[in-house]
Design a protein around this motif. Structure first.
Motif, short mmCIF file in Angstrom:
data_model
loop_
_atom_site.label_atom_id
_atom_site.label_comp_id
_atom_site.label_asym_id
_atom_site.label_seq_id
_atom_site.Cartn_x
_atom_site.Cartn_y
_atom_site.Cartn_z
N LYS A 37 9.59 -5.76 -12.13
CA LYS A 37 10.79 -5.86 -11.35
C LYS A 37 10.12 -6.81 -10.19
O LYS A 37 9.18 -6.49 -9.53
N ASN A 58 13.64 -2.41 -13.71
CA ASN A 58 14.41 -1.30 -12.92
C ASN A 58 15.97 -1.58 -12.70
O ASN A 58 16.72 -0.65 -12.15
N ILE A 85 13.67 1.18 -16.69
CA ILE A 85 12.98 2.48 -15.94
C ILE A 85 13.62 3.02 -14.79
O ILE A 85 13.15 3.62 -14.11
N MET A 167 9.73 11.75 -19.33
CA MET A 167 9.33 10.69 -18.25
C MET A 167 9.32 11.27 -16.99
O MET A 167 10.16 12.32 -16.81
N ILE A 169 8.24 10.38 -12.67
CA ILE A 169 7.76 9.66 -11.42
C ILE A 169 7.37 10.47 -10.27
O ILE A 169 7.98 10.72 -9.40
N SER A 211 0.20 1.95 -11.53
CA SER A 211 -0.82 1.45 -11.05
C SER A 211 -1.99 2.07 -10.70
O SER A 211 -3.28 1.98 -11.23
N VAL A 227 2.94 0.02 -15.61
CA VAL A 227 2.11 -0.57 -14.62
C VAL A 227 2.76 -2.01 -14.06
O VAL A 227 3.10 -2.86 -14.78
N GLY A 228 2.77 -1.81 -12.82
CA GLY A 228 3.33 -3.21 -12.27
C GLY A 228 2.25 -3.83 -11.46
O GLY A 228 1.77 -4.99 -11.70
N ARG A 229 2.09 -3.40 -10.15
CA ARG A 229 1.30 -4.11 -9.17
C ARG A 229 -0.06 -4.31 -9.69
O ARG A 229 -0.59 -5.34 -9.53
N ARG A 235 4.20 -6.57 -4.78
CA ARG A 235 5.57 -7.02 -4.74
C ARG A 235 5.98 -7.39 -3.20
O ARG A 235 5.80 -6.61 -2.18
C1 LIG Z 1 8.03 0.08 -10.09
C2 LIG Z 1 7.75 1.41 -10.94
C3 LIG Z 1 6.65 1.39 -11.48
C4 LIG Z 1 5.16 0.48 -11.45
O1 LIG Z 1 4.62 0.98 -10.12
P1 LIG Z 1 3.24 0.24 -9.85
O2 LIG Z 1 2.81 1.06 -8.60
O3 LIG Z 1 3.57 -1.28 -9.46
O4 LIG Z 1 2.24 0.07 -11.14
C5 LIG Z 1 6.42 2.39 -12.59
N1 LIG Z 1 7.53 3.14 -12.83
C6 LIG Z 1 8.68 3.00 -12.03
C7 LIG Z 1 9.80 4.02 -12.22
C8 LIG Z 1 8.87 2.16 -11.06
O5 LIG Z 1 9.99 1.97 -10.52
#
Ligand SMILES: *Cc1c(COP(=O)(O)O)cnc(C)c1O
Length: 236
Positions: A37, A58, A85, A167, A169, A211, A227-229, A235
């Motif tokens: 994203k 996202n 996600i 799932m 968060i 992350s 995993v994003g960052r 970002r």
């Molecule tokens: C952005 C996002 C992630 C990734 O988060 P990072 O901290 O960048 O690894 C994972 N899951 C969801 C639902 C997100 O929105």
């Protein structure tokens, strides 16, 4: 955060593999989902070239544009799976069914209906995970853990919707042991409902860990980490 995306992707993939082994599983049993994203198609392509086969997005509109761009620049991309996600609005169900191989954020009967109908209309099946609200946070989506059984029974007759797992968060935790406990609770919740007869064959997947904590999540049983960052950098 120096080094390129490819290098960071490989280093995260290596850590994922080691954590899978520590949890008594094969590296191939855990999916590393690269969350792109806000990052451009070119960045996502770098991850794919480094071996990434699962991409997470996202926002439906952003994903639609990006997927078209990735497929244009990187044909053939049939081996890449796209995951949704974010929070899904019911009026985007049809587009979501077309764009995504797995929707991680099923969180209401109404959304289940919309996805099931959209999938049936396209003569396909939509694969989903149920999002669980582990922390009881009122500002977040997700089904409360004690409602999961009822929720699963209520969507079990939607034959074009296959629920594959859970799932979550969890809120960011300063204390890693608290994060770990939440992951464990999600795994226990899945285990408790694993035998329910569902059209998709029952609950198997656990999408948890980002992350900051993906290794702990894998040690607690995650089958998909998002995993994003750690792959793409901060970002904007
Ligand atoms: C952005 C996002 C992630 C990734 O988060 P990072 O901290 O960048 O690894 C994972 N899951 C969801 C639902 C997100 O929105």
């Amino acid at each position: 955060m120096n080094g390129g995306i490819a290098e960071r992707y490989r280093s995260v993939a290596e850590r994922v593999a080691r954590a899978a082994e520590r949890s008594g599983r094969a590296p191939s049993d855990v999916v590393l989902l690269a969350v792109g994203k806000t990052f451009a198609a070119e960045s996502v392509i770098e991850a794919v070239r480094a071996g990434c086969r699962d991409l997470g997005e996202n926002y439906v509109q952003e994903a639609r544009v990006k997927r078209a761009e990735v497929e244009r620049l990187l044909a053939p991309t049939s081996a890449v799976r796209w995951h949704f996600i974010g929070r899904l609005q019911r009026n985007k169900a049809r587009v979501a069914v077309e764009l995504f191989d797995l929707v991680h954020s099923l969180d209401s009967e109404a959304l289940a209906d919309a996805l099931d109908r959209a999938a049936a209309a396209g003569s396909r099946v939509v694969e989903c995970l149920v999002e669980i609200n582990l922390g009881g946070e009122s500002t977040k989506g997700g089904i409360a853990p004690d409602r999961l059984g009822d929720f699963l029974r209520s969507v079990a007759d939607r034959s074009s919707l296959h629920v594959r797992g859970l799932m979550a968060i969890p809120p960011p935790e300063a204390d890693p042991s608290v994060a770990r406990l939440r992951f464990r609770r999600l795994r226990e919740l899945r285990d408790r409902h694993a035998d329910l007869p569902l059209p998709g064959g029952g609950l198997k997947e656990l999408s948890m860990g980002m992350s900051a904590d993906y290794e702990a999540a894998i040690e607690e049983g995650a089958t998909i980490v998002r995993v994003g960052r750690a792959i793409f950098g901060p970002r904007g």
